[in-house]
Design a protein around this motif. Structure first.
Motif, PDB file in Angstrom:
ATOM      1  N   PRO A 197      36.433  32.758  33.080  1.00 31.34           N
ATOM      2  CA  PRO A 197      35.969  33.306  32.650  1.00 31.34           C
ATOM      3  C   PRO A 197      34.438  33.331  32.857  1.00 31.34           C
ATOM      4  CG  PRO A 197      37.190  33.201  30.906  1.00 31.34           C
ATOM      5  CD  PRO A 197      37.336  32.437  31.136  1.00 31.34           C
ATOM      6  N   CYS A 198      33.989  34.038  33.856  1.00 33.94           N
ATOM      7  CA  CYS A 198      31.766  33.837  33.468  1.00 33.94           C
ATOM      8  C   CYS A 198      31.387  32.038  34.383  1.00 33.94           C
ATOM      9  CB  CYS A 198      31.521  34.387  32.644  1.00 33.94           C
ATOM     10  SG  CYS A 198      31.093  35.518  32.251  1.00 33.94           S
ATOM     11  N   HIS A 209      43.169  32.255  34.861  1.00 33.76           N
ATOM     12  CA  HIS A 209      41.602  32.788  34.690  1.00 33.76           C
ATOM     13  C   HIS A 209      41.305  32.651  33.044  1.00 33.76           C
ATOM     14  CE1 HIS A 209      37.818  34.059  35.244  1.00 33.76           C
ATOM     15  NE2 HIS A 209      37.481  35.116  36.129  1.00 33.76           N
ATOM     16  N   HIS A 255      38.624  38.255  28.933  1.00 27.03           N
ATOM     17  CA  HIS A 255      38.160  37.239  29.287  1.00 27.03           C
ATOM     18  C   HIS A 255      36.798  37.196  28.706  1.00 27.03           C
ATOM     19  CE1 HIS A 255      35.078  37.813  33.247  1.00 27.03           C
ATOM     20  NE2 HIS A 255      35.682  36.848  33.888  1.00 27.03           N
ATOM     21  N   HIS A 267      36.165  38.287  43.256  1.00 30.47           N
ATOM     22  CA  HIS A 267      37.095  39.501  42.717  1.00 30.47           C
ATOM     23  C   HIS A 267      37.008  40.587  43.188  1.00 30.47           C
ATOM     24  CE1 HIS A 267      33.717  37.421  40.557  1.00 30.47           C
ATOM     25  NE2 HIS A 267      34.507  37.405  39.340  1.00 30.47           N
ATOM     26  N   ASP A 299      39.352  35.234  41.330  1.00 30.49           N
ATOM     27  CA  ASP A 299      39.204  35.729  39.776  1.00 30.49           C
ATOM     28  C   ASP A 299      40.316  36.986  39.832  1.00 30.49           C
ATOM     29  OD1 ASP A 299      38.284  33.277  39.939  1.00 30.49           O
ATOM     30  OD2 ASP A 299      36.554  33.997  39.194  1.00 30.49           O
ATOM     31  N   GLU A 331      40.457  40.121  38.073  1.00 34.05           N
ATOM     32  CA  GLU A 331      40.644  40.901  36.886  1.00 34.05           C
ATOM     33  C   GLU A 331      40.696  42.469  37.176  1.00 34.05           C
ATOM     34  OE1 GLU A 331      37.362  38.856  36.456  1.00 34.05           O
ATOM     35  OE2 GLU A 331      35.759  39.444  36.621  1.00 34.05           O
TER      36      GLU A 331
END
Ligand code: ZN
Length: 314
Positions: free
Chosen positions: A140-141, A100, A104, A243, A26, A28
């Protein structure tokens, strides 16, 4: 027709004994962090810590290249827009570019109209920047609550072919809510495939196998590989995730982040790159689109599940 209006005709694809797992990153930066609960990072906070995603992602690319392994990179579209050279380098190296979202922000905190707009814009940006076709999405999450499964209808309508956001957790004895009643891939009546995060039963609970995040960083590699192999035997390929910031022990946390969050986010970062390098040597990995190529190529009529099976047992 919305997925929720359709009758369940569950279909599970069995991959028992499969040896190739799905690896996902992911993409970010350190400041795309919802855990402090005080809103997104300000420009001053971002400037104080600086952008770190580029150097971290380059390390991950080198690590994967050394193991001749490809993965799915779920890019935050904002990151791809700010670092187009990086996004193109990922695509040029043969990895899968997936989405993604643009911002976010967890689905739980957003309106359906906001998510609808976000996923469409994000997909367009990623395809424009990289030239790759984007068919996969990760929220996200993740998504942990059956009340937010409308996301999957929005993704199908936006042209995505699969989602890999569903974390079917239930910290209580008994079954976790499973889409289509399976821990493996399910095709929804809206045409979208769901490739959920892997869970296993432990002490009467459905828990995530140690295939990402805190557990992957904190637990011994031998335990992780044993859990993945068990999932392979029982269900099929496991979706593993990480990540760029997880291999960066110097990455800062936003002001106001609570101590326990700092602890859980920080554990194991120093040895994470080495652990990932060993993981991709010990087990075989490929991008989701490759691992699930047969499912993605199947005609819709062969398999269709709606979301009511996940909603009903709650
Ligand atoms: Zn994320």
């Amino acid at each position: 027709m919305p997925a929720s209006d359709q009758r369940t005709t569950r279909a599970t694809t069995c991959h028992a004994g499969a040896r190739v797992n799905a690896l996902s990153i992911d993409v970010e930066d350190w400041y795309h962090d919802e855990s402090r609960g005080a809103g997104p990072a300000t420009a001053a906070e971002i400037a104080a810590g600086g952008a770190r995603v580029e150097r971290n992602l380059e390390r991950l690319l080198a690590l994967l290249d050394a193991a001749a392994t490809h993965a799915t990179f779920f890019f935050l579209a904002g990151v791809a827009r700010e670092h187009p050279r990086l996004a193109r380098a990922v695509a040029a190296a043969g990895h899968e570019i997936a989405c993604h979202g643009l911002r976010h922000v967890p689905v739980a905190l957003r309106s359906r109209a906001d998510v609808r707009d976000d996923v469409r814009r994000a997909r367009a940006i990623l395809e424009d920047v990289t030239g790759a076709r984007v068919i996969g999405f990760r929220a996200p999450c993740f998504v942990r609550d059956v009340r937010h499964l409308w996301l999957l209808d929005e993704l199908a309508e936006a042209g995505f072919a699969y989602d890999s956001s569903w974390l079917p957790l239930r910290y209580a004895p008994g079954a976790a809510p499973r889409i289509g009643g399976t821990r493996g891939p399910t095709r929804l009546a809206n045409g979208l495939w769901e490739f959920p995060m892997p869970v296993s039963r432990l002490a009467g609970h459905e828990l995530p196998i140690a295939a990402g995040g805190f557990a992957l960083r904190a637990l011994p590699l031998a335990f992780v590989t044993r859990q993945i192999r068990r999932f392979n035997a029982e269900v099929g390929p496991a979706v593993v995730y990480t990540h760029p910031w997880e291999i960066d022990p110097e990455s800062p946390k936003l002001p106001g982040t609570r101590g326990y969050v700092r602890f859980f986010n920080g554990v194991g970062r120093r040895s994470m790159a080495q652990k990932l390098a060993r993981l991709v040597r010990e087990l075989s990995f490929a991008p989701l689109a490759e691992v699930y190529a047969a499912q993605l190529a199947a005609p819709p009529a062969l398999a269709a599940a709606d979301l009511s099976a996940a909603r009903s047992p709650r």
